[in-house]
Motif scaffolding. Structure first.
Motif: not given
Lengths: 346, 262
Positions: B207, B211, B218
């Motif tokens: 993350v 991202y 995630v």
């Protein structure tokens, strides 16, 4: 054939020191010594698995000291046979042929011969985990012999086998040596198997060669107390010369040897099987005594008898039938003797 | 197998809370979403892409661990290297350090201010927000599992077998390929499973580094924070199910190969 000159191999906790060894063509040479004496290490050194620190190793006059393992044209059969568990007998046996420029046709012919000679016909498709100890040994031998090595090295080849396979395996090794006229170096700590198989040998202790030569001579004429003890010689006693006889130190007992001993020698020894039981009043040996039986202990079909005469203890190995026939038992007296040729000094 | 005795029942009683701790949340999570919801979730292209990305990138990381980790594991198992214990400690490090720290460490190395980051940028390799970055992170966290598993495999092959091969004329590399590798590749499969499993579950480091593109963990986190538990659970169920099938297949493959181990 194989000669080692001034060989040293130093490990953190053990060393082979100044090893000289001569193995002749077609010898069945035994490296004999107690556990931890360095005999297997020496074998691995000859094979190249443990490189020697210094010294020269010659094979047929060629210096192979720095040759890698795979280029030495020697073969090693391990104590546990080290068969490749993921390959069946067929593939195990042929494994090395691809690395030795042996044509498929030639490899096939050698394989057929060895399968027949070593009795592997029924197991060629089996995997090692389905083989008995004796079968594993035969496969390991076939895997090495198919390469026609200059020298076959055997690391305690009989010690991993059940007693049932022992005799069969000994005969097989004898047959391989005789029929293929192989030069074999075998490591062993068992003098019985060495006597049966080898013609020459060396005794090793603490990484040093103590004695080398003809096996019978090592067995019957050891040159030190260690070797004498190791080869099963008993009745080892210090003596001093008294004319032409040997007087055992500290007693009045005199022994007549076959020939005058070397003045440098200090000890004498007699193999226990050379001490013979005499029918009372009928001595057959030059050295004959009457002694008290101090102990009788079983060692298989024979009995180990301790006899005391004039303060000296002798150990003899007699057949159980003698003991029974002449009703010998601890505390009784017995007549015994030994020929002069059985007296060995060192 | 020994029959359960009094001590066996006592030990089972003591271990029962742990079994419940492991199974109850999973059972609850996997049984809560309705069939319709699961169907709807798997029809979502973003979800499928995230799960596929998680699995494929994890397999990529495991593949790299296989290629580069196998020789390293062999060295650690067979040779006495200077600083070997230190190296083993360094390999185990990712198991201990918090995962966001892993992400931060990788980012600091790959940043433009660091010579390595500068070099990578010059040759066109981007770490931040890319699949390359995710693979890098997954390899970092999965490597100890691969190396340690494969090393124990090499340890279990007697050196004598390799020596025997050498005495029969095979060189060191040939011996590795023909003897050591076939005898340890079950451990390699197991190592790949462990490494992949660890990588699929990785969230904390990923993350930070990337991202986007979004991996399944995630996405589960994003759905949970944005829409709540109800919307994150079905993705988790699918991720667990697909991973489970994958691992069972790998295990079956490793069992079926060696006739000598039957």
């Amino acid at each position: 054939m194989i000669s080692l000159h001034h060989i040293n191999l130093h490990l953190p906790d053990f060393s082979l020191t100044d090893i000289h060894l001569q193995v002749h063509r077609h010898d069945f040479f035994a490296l004999i010594g107690p556990t931890g004496s360095g005999k297997s290490l020496l074998l691995e050194g000859i094979m190249g698995i443990m490189p020697f620190t210094s010294g020269i190793l010659l094979s047929d006059g060629r210096d192979i000291t720095r040759f890698p393992v795979e280029k030495r044209n020697l073969a090693l059969v391990y104590q546990d046979f080290a068969l490749f568990p993921h390959l069946n007998v067929f593939k195990n046996t042929l494994y090395g042929t691809t690395f030795h420029n042996i044509s498929k046709k030639e490899a096939g012919q050698r394989f057929t011969y060895l399968v027949s000679a070593l009795g592997l016909e029924k197991i060629v498709h089996r995997y090692p985990h389905n083989l008995s100890g004796g079968e594993k040994q035969r496969v390991a031998l076939a895997r090495s012999l198919i390469l026609n090595p200059q020298v076959l090295l055997l690391d305690e080849p009989l010690s991993a086998l059940d007693p049932v396979f022992h005799d069969e395996a000994r005969q097989l090794l004898k047959k391989v040596h005789k029929e293929l006229r192989m030069t074999i170096i075998m490591v062993s700590h068992n003098f019985d198997e060495v006597l049966y198989l080898a013609n020459r040998g060396a005794i090793i202790k603490g990484g040093r060669i103590m004695h080398q030569g003809d096996i019978l001579s090592i067995f019957e004429k050891p040159d030190s107390r260690f070797t004498a003890n190791f080869v099963g010689m008993k009745n080892i006693m210090p003596y001093h010369l008294n004319g032409s006889s040997l007087q055992i130190t500290g007693t009045r007992l005199e022994i007549i040897p076959h020939c005058p001993p070397d003045p440098a020698h200090q000890y004498m020894g007699i193999r226990p099987e050379n001490i013979l039981f005499h029918i009372p009043g009928n001595p057959v040996c030059k050295n004959h005594f009457t002694g008290k039986i101090k102990d009788i202990a079983s060692c298989g079909v024979f009995l180990r008898v301790q006899l005391e005469t004039q303060g000296v203890m002798f150990e003899a190995v007699w057949p159980a039938a003698h003991i029974k026939q002449f009703r010998l038992e601890t505390g009784k007296t017995a007549a015994f003797g030994f020929p002069s040729v059985a007296v060995h000094t060192f | 197998m020994k029959q359960m005795d009094l001590m066996g029942w006592l030990f089972l009683f003591l271990g029962l809370p742990l079994i419940l701790l492991l199974t109850l949340p999973l059972i609850s999570m996997t049984t809560e979403p309705s069939a319709a919801m699961l169907k709807e979730t798997i029809a979502d292209k973003d979800v499928v892409a995230a799960i596929a990305r998680s699995i494929s990138l994890s397999l990529c990381a495991a593949g790299l661990a296989f290629i580069m980790g196998t020789p390293l594991a062999y060295l650690l198992a067979r040779k006495e290297l200077p600083g070997k214990r230190l190296l083993e400690g360094i390999i185990d490090l990712p198991i201990m350090i918090p995962h966001p720290v892993v992400g931060i460490a990788i980012l600091s190395l790959a940043g433009r201010n660091h010579p390595i980051g500068h070099f990578l940028s010059d040759v066109g390799i981007q770490i931040m927000g890319t699949k390359t970055g995710i693979i890098c992170v997954l390899l970092f966290v999965g490597l100890p599992f691969y190396i340690n598993t494969v090393k124990s495999g090499f340890d279990s092959v007697p050196v004598r077998l390799e020596n025997a091969s050498r005495t029969l004329g095979a060189g060191a590399l040939t011996t590795f390929i023909r003897i050591t590798f076939p005898l340890t590749w079950r451990h390699m499969i197991l190592g790949i499973i462990m490494c992949t499993a660890r990588a699929i579950s990785e969230f904390g480091a990923v993350v930070i580094v990337a991202y986007h593109p979004m991996t399944a963990p995630v996405m589960i986190y994003e759905r949970f924070t944005a829409f709540g538990l109800k919307y994150s659970q079905p993705i988790a169920v699918w991720l667990i199910f697909i991973s489970f099938v994958l691992f069972v297949m790998l295990r079956m493959l490793s069992k079926s190969i060696h006739p000598y181990n039957r």
